[in-house]
Design a protein around this motif. Structure first.
Motif, PDB file in Angstrom:
ATOM      1  N   ALA A 100       5.306 -24.470  93.321  1.00 14.32           N
ATOM      2  CA  ALA A 100       6.198 -24.035  94.400  1.00 14.32           C
ATOM      3  C   ALA A 100       5.774 -24.740  95.676  1.00 14.32           C
ATOM      4  O   ALA A 100       4.581 -24.794  95.996  1.00 14.32           O
ATOM      5  N   ALA A 101       6.730 -25.290  96.399  1.00 13.67           N
ATOM      6  CA  ALA A 101       6.401 -26.047  97.609  1.00 13.67           C
ATOM      7  C   ALA A 101       7.396 -25.752  98.712  1.00 13.67           C
ATOM      8  O   ALA A 101       8.596 -25.598  98.455  1.00 13.67           O
ATOM      9  N   SER A 102       6.888 -25.660  99.932  1.00 15.78           N
ATOM     10  CA  SER A 102       7.768 -25.507 101.086  1.00 15.78           C
ATOM     11  C   SER A 102       8.557 -26.797 101.274  1.00 15.78           C
ATOM     12  O   SER A 102       8.223 -27.846 100.719  1.00 15.78           O
ATOM     13  N   GLN A 103       9.605 -26.738 102.074  1.00 16.82           N
ATOM     14  CA  GLN A 103      10.597 -27.810 102.060  1.00 16.82           C
ATOM     15  C   GLN A 103      10.041 -29.172 102.472  1.00 16.82           C
ATOM     16  O   GLN A 103      10.362 -30.190 101.861  1.00 16.82           O
ATOM     17  N   THR A 104       9.206 -29.206 103.491  1.00 11.40           N
ATOM     18  CA  THR A 104       8.664 -30.501 103.929  1.00 11.40           C
ATOM     19  C   THR A 104       7.829 -31.132 102.832  1.00 11.40           C
ATOM     20  O   THR A 104       7.937 -32.327 102.543  1.00 11.40           O
ATOM     21  N   VAL A 105       6.983 -30.321 102.194  1.00 12.50           N
ATOM     22  CA  VAL A 105       6.140 -30.843 101.111  1.00 12.50           C
ATOM     23  C   VAL A 105       7.006 -31.274  99.933  1.00 12.50           C
ATOM     24  O   VAL A 105       6.806 -32.351  99.359  1.00 12.50           O
ATOM     25  N   ALA A 106       7.974 -30.446  99.561  1.00  9.28           N
ATOM     26  CA  ALA A 106       8.820 -30.744  98.401  1.00  9.28           C
ATOM     27  C   ALA A 106       9.622 -32.024  98.597  1.00  9.28           C
ATOM     28  O   ALA A 106       9.813 -32.798  97.652  1.00  9.28           O
ATOM     29  N   ALA A 107      10.074 -32.271  99.812  1.00 10.63           N
ATOM     30  CA  ALA A 107      10.940 -33.419 100.059  1.00 10.63           C
ATOM     31  C   ALA A 107      10.170 -34.703 100.339  1.00 10.63           C
ATOM     32  O   ALA A 107      10.625 -35.794  99.960  1.00 10.63           O
ATOM     33  N   LEU A 134       9.641 -25.539  92.310  1.00 11.94           N
ATOM     34  CA  LEU A 134      10.373 -24.469  92.989  1.00 11.94           C
ATOM     35  C   LEU A 134      10.312 -24.744  94.486  1.00 11.94           C
ATOM     36  O   LEU A 134       9.227 -24.864  95.057  1.00 11.94           O
ATOM     37  N   ASN A 135      11.463 -24.857  95.125  1.00 13.05           N
ATOM     38  CA  ASN A 135      11.546 -25.169  96.549  1.00 13.05           C
ATOM     39  C   ASN A 135      11.818 -23.889  97.326  1.00 13.05           C
ATOM     40  O   ASN A 135      12.771 -23.169  97.023  1.00 13.05           O
ATOM     41  N   ALA A 136      10.984 -23.567  98.304  1.00 12.54           N
ATOM     42  CA  ALA A 136      11.128 -22.315  99.057  1.00 12.54           C
ATOM     43  C   ALA A 136      10.455 -22.483 100.413  1.00 12.54           C
ATOM     44  O   ALA A 136       9.839 -23.526 100.690  1.00 12.54           O
ATOM     45  N   GLU A 142       4.212 -18.296  98.905  1.00 13.02           N
ATOM     46  CA  GLU A 142       3.094 -17.356  98.727  1.00 13.02           C
ATOM     47  C   GLU A 142       3.457 -16.269  97.724  1.00 13.02           C
ATOM     48  O   GLU A 142       2.657 -15.926  96.834  1.00 13.02           O
ATOM     49  N   MET A 143       4.667 -15.717  97.828  1.00 11.16           N
ATOM     50  CA  MET A 143       5.098 -14.652  96.917  1.00 11.16           C
ATOM     51  C   MET A 143       5.189 -15.162  95.483  1.00 11.16           C
ATOM     52  O   MET A 143       4.816 -14.459  94.535  1.00 11.16           O
ATOM     53  N   LEU A 144       5.690 -16.389  95.300  1.00 12.95           N
ATOM     54  CA  LEU A 144       5.815 -16.955  93.957  1.00 12.95           C
ATOM     55  C   LEU A 144       4.446 -17.145  93.309  1.00 12.95           C
ATOM     56  O   LEU A 144       4.265 -16.858  92.125  1.00 12.95           O
ATOM     57  N   VAL A 145       3.475 -17.616  94.090  1.00 12.66           N
ATOM     58  CA  VAL A 145       2.129 -17.806  93.544  1.00 12.66           C
ATOM     59  C   VAL A 145       1.483 -16.460  93.252  1.00 12.66           C
ATOM     60  O   VAL A 145       0.882 -16.245  92.198  1.00 12.66           O
ATOM     61  N   ARG A 146       1.616 -15.527  94.194  1.00 14.78           N
ATOM     62  CA  ARG A 146       0.969 -14.223  94.027  1.00 14.78           C
ATOM     63  C   ARG A 146       1.528 -13.478  92.811  1.00 14.78           C
ATOM     64  O   ARG A 146       0.793 -12.766  92.119  1.00 14.78           O
ATOM     65  N   SER A 147       2.816 -13.657  92.528  1.00 14.80           N
ATOM     66  CA  SER A 147       3.442 -12.948  91.400  1.00 14.80           C
ATOM     67  C   SER A 147       3.175 -13.625  90.060  1.00 14.80           C
ATOM     68  O   SER A 147       3.458 -13.053  89.011  1.00 14.80           O
ATOM     69  N   GLY A 148       2.660 -14.854  90.099  1.00 12.54           N
ATOM     70  CA  GLY A 148       2.439 -15.586  88.859  1.00 12.54           C
ATOM     71  C   GLY A 148       3.616 -16.450  88.451  1.00 12.54           C
ATOM     72  O   GLY A 148       3.567 -17.124  87.422  1.00 12.54           O
ATOM     73  N   ALA A 150       4.540 -19.093  89.943  1.00 11.78           N
ATOM     74  CA  ALA A 150       4.109 -20.474  90.162  1.00 11.78           C
ATOM     75  C   ALA A 150       2.604 -20.560  89.953  1.00 11.78           C
ATOM     76  O   ALA A 150       1.864 -19.663  90.345  1.00 11.78           O
ATOM     77  N   ASP A 151       2.166 -21.644  89.321  1.00 11.56           N
ATOM     78  CA  ASP A 151       0.733 -21.860  89.098  1.00 11.56           C
ATOM     79  C   ASP A 151       0.036 -22.343  90.363  1.00 11.56           C
ATOM     80  O   ASP A 151      -1.128 -22.021  90.607  1.00 11.56           O
ATOM     81  N   LEU A 152       0.758 -23.108  91.154  1.00 13.59           N
ATOM     82  CA  LEU A 152       0.184 -23.747  92.337  1.00 13.59           C
ATOM     83  C   LEU A 152       1.248 -23.789  93.415  1.00 13.59           C
ATOM     84  O   LEU A 152       2.433 -23.984  93.117  1.00 13.59           O
ATOM     85  N   GLY A 153       0.851 -23.575  94.653  1.00 12.34           N
ATOM     86  CA  GLY A 153       1.801 -23.612  95.754  1.00 12.34           C
ATOM     87  C   GLY A 153       1.310 -24.492  96.881  1.00 12.34           C
ATOM     88  O   GLY A 153       0.105 -24.703  97.046  1.00 12.34           O
ATOM     89  N   PHE A 154       2.252 -25.005  97.660  1.00 10.97           N
ATOM     90  CA  PHE A 154       1.932 -25.790  98.851  1.00 10.97           C
ATOM     91  C   PHE A 154       2.732 -25.238 100.021  1.00 10.97           C
ATOM     92  O   PHE A 154       3.958 -25.098  99.928  1.00 10.97           O
ATOM     93  N   ILE A 155       2.048 -24.904 101.098  1.00  6.74           N
ATOM     94  CA  ILE A 155       2.713 -24.360 102.283  1.00  6.74           C
ATOM     95  C   ILE A 155       2.303 -25.158 103.512  1.00  6.74           C
ATOM     96  O   ILE A 155       1.284 -25.851 103.522  1.00  6.74           O
TER      97      ILE A 155
END
Length: 303
Positions: A100-107, A134-136, A142-148, A150-155
Motif C-alpha cells: 500500500a502506498a500513498s499517492q506520491t510514492v505510488a506514482a 494499493l493506492n491510498a 496505515e489502516m491497510l497495514v495495521r489490518s493485515g 497490506a504487507d508493507l506500506g509507504f507514507i
C-alpha cells in the motif's frame, strides 16, 4: 524439569543485556516497559535464576544472566535461520507481496523500485514476486497495514503511526506551485505567512502532504493555515485546479516536476527553510518480522 522459555522472553533478555536497559529492550520489541519487566521476571522465575540486577541507571546481568543471554543469542540466531528457511521454501511455490502506498510514492517512486526488485530476482535466478499495489492516502495506508490487508506500506507524513515498525526511506520537499498567470509566478520567493494566509487548493483530510504543510505552519507560525479554496482527492486533480487558476497549492516536488518542466505550473521558492517530510515504510510487528521479499524491496527503495 524446566519448561522451554518463549522466544520473546529470550529476545528481551538478550537485548536488555546488550543495551543495559529494559526500556530499550521494550522499545525494540514494541511492548510497554511494564510488559517487558513482567516477562523478564517470569523468565527468571521459570529458570529459578536471577538474571538481571536492576538499578535506577538500568540493568546489569548476573553471571548466570550473562551465560543465559549468550545461549539466548544462539537460540535467536537459530530461530532466524529457521524463519528465513521457511520463507524460502514457501517462496518456491509462491512469492506474493501486497504493497500500500500513498499517492506520491505510488506514482513517482514505487514503479521504479518494483522494476529494480524484479531485475534483482531475475539475476539471482529466482521467481519474480507477484506484487499487488494499493493506492491510498497516508492514513488509509496505515489502516491497510495495521489490518493485515497490506504487507508493507509507504507514507509521506511527519506523523508516524504507533505500534508499527517503521524506517525512513528518504526525505521529500514540499513546494509552492501556481498557474503561470498568478501574481506569485514572477516572484523570486514567497513567505510562509503569505502562503498560510492564502486559500489553497489542497488534498483531503488524511493526506500526508496536507498534514505535513499544516504541521509546518503550526510549528513555525503558531496557527493553522487559512481555509482552502478547494479540497480534492488526488494530486493530479490538485495540479489541474492550480493550472486552471483556482488557487496556489503546496505539493511534493516529485509530483509537480513534469508540470513545472512543461510550463503548466510555476514553482515559487518558499522563503526560509524548506518544508520536508519523510517518506516512511511501515509494517506490522518488529523490524525482525519483515519478510524476505519486503526486505528486498526496501533495499531497492533505499538504493
Amino acid at each position: 524439569m524446566i519448561d522451554d522459555p518463549d522466544i520473546g522472553a529470550l529476545r528481551l533478555l538478550a537485548t536488555a543485556v546488550r543495551e543495559g536497559s529494559i526500556s530499550a529492550a521494550a522499545r525494540e520489541a514494541r511492548v510497554t516497559q511494564q510488559t517487558a519487566s513482567a516477562r523478564l521476571r517470569g523468565l527468571e522465575q521459570r529458570l529459578g535464576l536471577e538474571l538481571l540486577r536492576r538499578s535506577p541507571r538500568g540493568v546489569e546481568p548476573t553471571s548466570a544472566g550473562e551465560t543465559v543471554a549468550a545461549w539466548a543469542e544462539e537460540v535467536l540466531a537459530a530461530s532466524e535461520r529457521f524463519r528465513t528457511g521457511m520463507e524460502t521454501l514457501r517462496g518456491e511455490h509462491s512469492r506474493e507481496l501486497t504493497v500500500a502506498a500513498s499517492q506520491t510514492v505510488a506514482a513517482h517512486l514505487l514503479p521504479g523500485w518494483l522494476v529494480a526488485l524484479r531485475e534483482r530476482q531475475v539475476r539471482s535466478g529466482g521467481a519474480p514476486t507477484q506484487v499487488r499495489m494499493l493506492n491510498a492516502n497516508s492514513v488509509e495506508v496505515e489502516m491497510l497495514v495495521r489490518s493485515g490487508a497490506a504487507d508493507l506500506g509507504f507514507i509521506e507524513s511527519t506523523s508516524l503511526p504507533e505500534g508499527l515498525a517503521t524506517t525512513t526511506i528518504r526525505l521529500d520537499a514540499l513546494v509552492v506551485v501556481v498557474a503561470p498567470q498568478h501574481p506569485w509566478a514572477t516572484r523570486t520567493d514567497v513567505g510562509m505567512d503569505e502562503v498560510a494566509d492564502a486559500s489553497l487548493v489542497v488534498r483531503e483530510e488524511g493526506s500526508g502532504t496536507r498534514r505535513t504543510w499544516e504541521d509546518a505552519v503550526v510549528s513555525r507560525l503558531g496557527r493553522m493555515p487559512a481555509e482552502p479554496v478547494a479540497v480534492l482527492s488526488t494530486s493530479a486533480a490538485v495540479r489541474s485546479a492550480v493550472a486552471e487558476g483556482i488557487g496556489p497549492a503546496v505539493l511534493s516536488g516529485l509530483a509537480v516536476a513534469d508540470d513545472v518542466r512543461l510550463g503548466r505550473l510555476v514553482k515559487v521558492p518558499l522563503r526560509g527553510d524548506a518544508v520536508r517530510r519523510p517518506i516512511t515504510a511501515l509494517w506490522r510487528g518488529a523490524p525482525r518480522d519483515l519478510s524476505t521479499v519486503s526486505r528486498e524491496l526496501l533495499e531497492e527503495a533505499v538504493g
